[in-house]
Scaffold this active site. Sequence first.
Site, PDB file in Angstrom:
ATOM      1  N   ASP A  35      20.565 -16.370  13.998  1.00  0.00           N
ATOM      2  CA  ASP A  35      19.232 -15.333  14.860  1.00  0.00           C
ATOM      3  C   ASP A  35      20.473 -16.200  16.142  1.00  0.00           C
ATOM      4  O   ASP A  35      20.284 -15.349  17.557  1.00  0.00           O
ATOM      5  CB  ASP A  35      18.291 -16.260  14.821  1.00  0.00           C
ATOM      6  CG  ASP A  35      17.760 -15.251  13.505  1.00  0.00           C
ATOM      7  OD1 ASP A  35      18.340 -14.282  13.276  1.00  0.00           O
ATOM      8  OD2 ASP A  35      16.775 -15.637  13.157  1.00  0.00           O
ATOM      9  N   ASP A  39      20.690 -14.134  19.814  1.00  0.00           N
ATOM     10  CA  ASP A  39      19.956 -14.032  20.591  1.00  0.00           C
ATOM     11  C   ASP A  39      21.094 -14.537  21.985  1.00  0.00           C
ATOM     12  O   ASP A  39      20.946 -13.824  23.360  1.00  0.00           O
ATOM     13  CB  ASP A  39      18.961 -15.392  20.929  1.00  0.00           C
ATOM     14  CG  ASP A  39      18.022 -15.512  20.094  1.00  0.00           C
ATOM     15  OD1 ASP A  39      17.635 -13.997  19.493  1.00  0.00           O
ATOM     16  OD2 ASP A  39      17.475 -16.439  19.601  1.00  0.00           O
ATOM     17  N   SER A  84      -1.575  12.902   2.512  1.00  0.00           N
ATOM     18  CA  SER A  84      -1.930  11.856   1.732  1.00  0.00           C
ATOM     19  C   SER A  84      -1.504  11.980  -0.062  1.00  0.00           C
ATOM     20  O   SER A  84      -1.224  12.247  -0.494  1.00  0.00           O
ATOM     21  CB  SER A  84      -3.670  12.177   1.713  1.00  0.00           C
ATOM     22  OG  SER A  84      -3.898  12.911   1.535  1.00  0.00           O
ATOM     23  N   GLU A 118       9.011   3.998  -5.902  1.00  0.00           N
ATOM     24  CA  GLU A 118       9.366   2.655  -4.621  1.00  0.00           C
ATOM     25  C   GLU A 118       7.805   2.161  -4.320  1.00  0.00           C
ATOM     26  O   GLU A 118       6.303   2.902  -4.880  1.00  0.00           O
ATOM     27  CB  GLU A 118       8.996   3.069  -3.954  1.00  0.00           C
ATOM     28  CG  GLU A 118       8.354   3.914  -2.913  1.00  0.00           C
ATOM     29  CD  GLU A 118       9.219   4.783  -2.035  1.00  0.00           C
ATOM     30  OE1 GLU A 118       9.574   4.117  -0.706  1.00  0.00           O
ATOM     31  OE2 GLU A 118       9.071   6.204  -1.500  1.00  0.00           O
ATOM     32  N   LYS A 120       4.305   0.976  -3.076  1.00  0.00           N
ATOM     33  CA  LYS A 120       3.277   1.397  -1.805  1.00  0.00           C
ATOM     34  C   LYS A 120       2.482   0.156  -0.796  1.00  0.00           C
ATOM     35  O   LYS A 120       1.828  -0.494  -1.726  1.00  0.00           O
ATOM     36  CB  LYS A 120       2.141   2.295  -2.495  1.00  0.00           C
ATOM     37  CG  LYS A 120       0.763   2.638  -1.338  1.00  0.00           C
ATOM     38  CD  LYS A 120       0.275   3.994  -2.105  1.00  0.00           C
ATOM     39  CE  LYS A 120      -0.314   4.468  -1.329  1.00  0.00           C
ATOM     40  NZ  LYS A 120      -1.247   3.943  -0.321  1.00  0.00           N
ATOM     41  N   ARG A 141      -1.490   8.249  11.753  1.00  0.00           N
ATOM     42  CA  ARG A 141      -1.384   9.704  11.244  1.00  0.00           C
ATOM     43  C   ARG A 141      -2.404  10.500  11.272  1.00  0.00           C
ATOM     44  O   ARG A 141      -2.745  11.687  11.427  1.00  0.00           O
ATOM     45  CB  ARG A 141      -1.432   9.161   9.218  1.00  0.00           C
ATOM     46  CG  ARG A 141      -2.443   9.290   8.673  1.00  0.00           C
ATOM     47  CD  ARG A 141      -2.674   9.668   7.256  1.00  0.00           C
ATOM     48  NE  ARG A 141      -2.682  10.679   6.036  1.00  0.00           N
ATOM     49  CZ  ARG A 141      -3.866  10.951   5.832  1.00  0.00           C
ATOM     50  NH1 ARG A 141      -4.926  11.243   6.848  1.00  0.00           N
ATOM     51  NH2 ARG A 141      -3.745  11.837   5.180  1.00  0.00           N
ATOM     52  N   GLU A 178       5.655   3.775   6.753  1.00  0.00           N
ATOM     53  CA  GLU A 178       4.735   2.739   6.588  1.00  0.00           C
ATOM     54  C   GLU A 178       4.882   1.343   7.965  1.00  0.00           C
ATOM     55  O   GLU A 178       5.762   0.927   7.834  1.00  0.00           O
ATOM     56  CB  GLU A 178       4.671   2.212   5.125  1.00  0.00           C
ATOM     57  CG  GLU A 178       3.295   1.599   5.253  1.00  0.00           C
ATOM     58  CD  GLU A 178       1.421   3.144   5.060  1.00  0.00           C
ATOM     59  OE1 GLU A 178       2.309   4.166   4.911  1.00  0.00           O
ATOM     60  OE2 GLU A 178       0.391   2.026   4.536  1.00  0.00           O
ATOM     61  N   LYS A 295       7.197  10.374  -6.773  1.00  0.00           N
ATOM     62  CA  LYS A 295       7.768  11.907  -6.319  1.00  0.00           C
ATOM     63  C   LYS A 295       9.135  12.326  -7.073  1.00  0.00           C
ATOM     64  O   LYS A 295       9.401  11.619  -7.413  1.00  0.00           O
ATOM     65  CB  LYS A 295       7.967  11.350  -5.046  1.00  0.00           C
ATOM     66  CG  LYS A 295       7.532  10.682  -3.720  1.00  0.00           C
ATOM     67  CD  LYS A 295       7.770  10.545  -2.555  1.00  0.00           C
ATOM     68  CE  LYS A 295       6.879   9.780  -1.928  1.00  0.00           C
ATOM     69  NZ  LYS A 295       7.680   9.290  -0.816  1.00  0.00           N
ATOM     70  N   LYS A 319      -2.389   3.181  -8.854  1.00  0.00           N
ATOM     71  CA  LYS A 319      -2.580   2.264  -7.833  1.00  0.00           C
ATOM     72  C   LYS A 319      -2.966   0.946  -8.889  1.00  0.00           C
ATOM     73  O   LYS A 319      -2.692   1.034 -10.094  1.00  0.00           O
ATOM     74  CB  LYS A 319      -4.399   1.934  -7.085  1.00  0.00           C
ATOM     75  CG  LYS A 319      -4.259   3.805  -6.595  1.00  0.00           C
ATOM     76  CD  LYS A 319      -3.368   3.297  -5.077  1.00  0.00           C
ATOM     77  CE  LYS A 319      -3.893   2.598  -4.211  1.00  0.00           C
ATOM     78  NZ  LYS A 319      -4.794   3.169  -3.617  1.00  0.00           N
TER      79      LYS A 319
HETATM   80  N1  5U1 Z   1       6.043   4.247  -0.696  1.00  0.00           N
HETATM   81  C1  5U1 Z   1       5.108   5.257   0.200  1.00  0.00           C
HETATM   82  N2  5U1 Z   1       3.976   5.681   0.577  1.00  0.00           N
HETATM   83  N3  5U1 Z   1       3.601   6.711   0.719  1.00  0.00           N
HETATM   84  C2  5U1 Z   1       2.329   6.688   1.114  1.00  0.00           C
HETATM   85  N4  5U1 Z   1       5.555   6.532  -0.424  1.00  0.00           N
HETATM   86  C3  5U1 Z   1       4.568   7.634   0.111  1.00  0.00           C
HETATM   87  N5  5U1 Z   1       4.405   9.136   0.299  1.00  0.00           N
HETATM   88  C4  5U1 Z   1       3.559   9.571   1.426  1.00  0.00           C
HETATM   89  C5  5U1 Z   1       2.201   8.644   1.443  1.00  0.00           C
HETATM   90  C6  5U1 Z   1       1.098   9.100   2.057  1.00  0.00           C
HETATM   91  O1  5U1 Z   1       3.190  10.471   1.138  1.00  0.00           O
HETATM   92  C7  5U1 Z   1       4.102  11.967   0.410  1.00  0.00           C
HETATM   93  C8  5U1 Z   1       3.960  12.819   0.239  1.00  0.00           C
HETATM   94  C9  5U1 Z   1       5.336  11.299   1.911  1.00  0.00           C
END
Ligand code: 5U1
Length: 389
Positions: A35, A39, A84, A118, A120, A141, A178, A295, A319
């Site tokens: 670091d 810096d 969502s 992955e 959340k 959002r 996020e 997904k 969840k």
């Molecule tokens: N890790 C992850 N969180 N998250 C939230 N993937 C993810 N995908 C999302 C959301 C709302 O929406 C997809 C439909 C892009």
Amino acid sequence: MNRTAAVVERIEALRNEINYHSRQYYVFDEPVIPDTEYDRLFRELQNLEAEFPQFIIADSPTQRVGDTPLAGFNEVTHSLPMLSLDNAFEEDEMGEFERRIRDRLKLDGGEKISYLAEPKLDGLAVSLRYEQGRLVLGATRGDGSRGEDVTSNVRTINAVPLKLQGNDWPPVLEVRGEVFMPREGFEALNKHARELGEKSFVNPRNAAAGSLRQLDPRLTAKRPLSFYTYGFGEVAPAPIASTQSESIYRLRHWGLPISPLQEVVTGIQECINYYLQIVQQRDTLPYDIDGVVFKVDDLNRQQQLGFISRAPRWAIAYKFPAQEEMTQVESIEFQVGRTGAITPVARLNPVFVGGVTVSNATLHNMDEVMRKDVRPGETGGGCGSYPVN
Ligand code: 5U1
């Protein structure tokens, strides 16, 4: 070479070097210099830019923090809605998710579906828009169609590149992801707030949301925020790959951070195994998560599946069980910290939540006690290891 040309060259070299080290740190999790050296490079660039302000550019690493507070946030319309996710809470619901997909795609029994999996993150969803490789908009959002323009605040997050790396990115690239506050930073922020007798945050998610909604970007810049990308908004020309995993992987090469825990899994049993593996790791992760997202990996299949209201049929959030239990407040005591700061603490009838027995809960400060109207003898709910402890 004259002095000015040499300065321009040095400024350019320093920017490239600083951006390279930022990527090593935030995107690849492999810092190559300490670091202190980082810096030093940063200070050298700051000094040169102070001496030669005519060479300052908006996406210089020194220009993350603006110095003009906003009067309010402008509303922005998302070019594509921010979606969502549907939720699953049981293994059965994951089975139903896959059955619905198989039916719609008319898949025969033998063909398996691959998913990008992955964790959340428990943070705040944002959209980042890059035009010609430069960050031009950061938005919350909001209601999914319209959010708030928080560009000057997202610019202060070091994990968010102001300029994409390379030159093979699409001219319009909007990513969704996020913003979150790692636990360590959250603890330090709250400790500092308590020492100053200020209001502390209830959990890292609230702290991240509060930090991103500061009107003064200089305050946001002091908050330990980070960012992971997980999806796309408008991309032109599109697509950038044929699968979700390849598309996300390309983002990494352009300097956008993605979760190192992403994995492609095939079939519902591998989804469940991935979920169980993340459940095991949950407490050791440096940030809060509240489930796992799956997904459908194939983008053609995603398109065939489409959406239902605001959620895609090709994705689901599995969840974790809610970390919340009811218990009784036995008494409220006051702890005096080393600096003399007084923190009210509720002594609880011990309750098992989130894998631990909870018998104390910090009430942060008297404002919180009054706001929540916490009284000995009463029963109420609280969330897991945070902030109940
Ligand atoms: N890790 C992850 N969180 N998250 C939230 N993937 C993810 N995908 C999302 C959301 C709302 O929406 C997809 C439909 C892009």
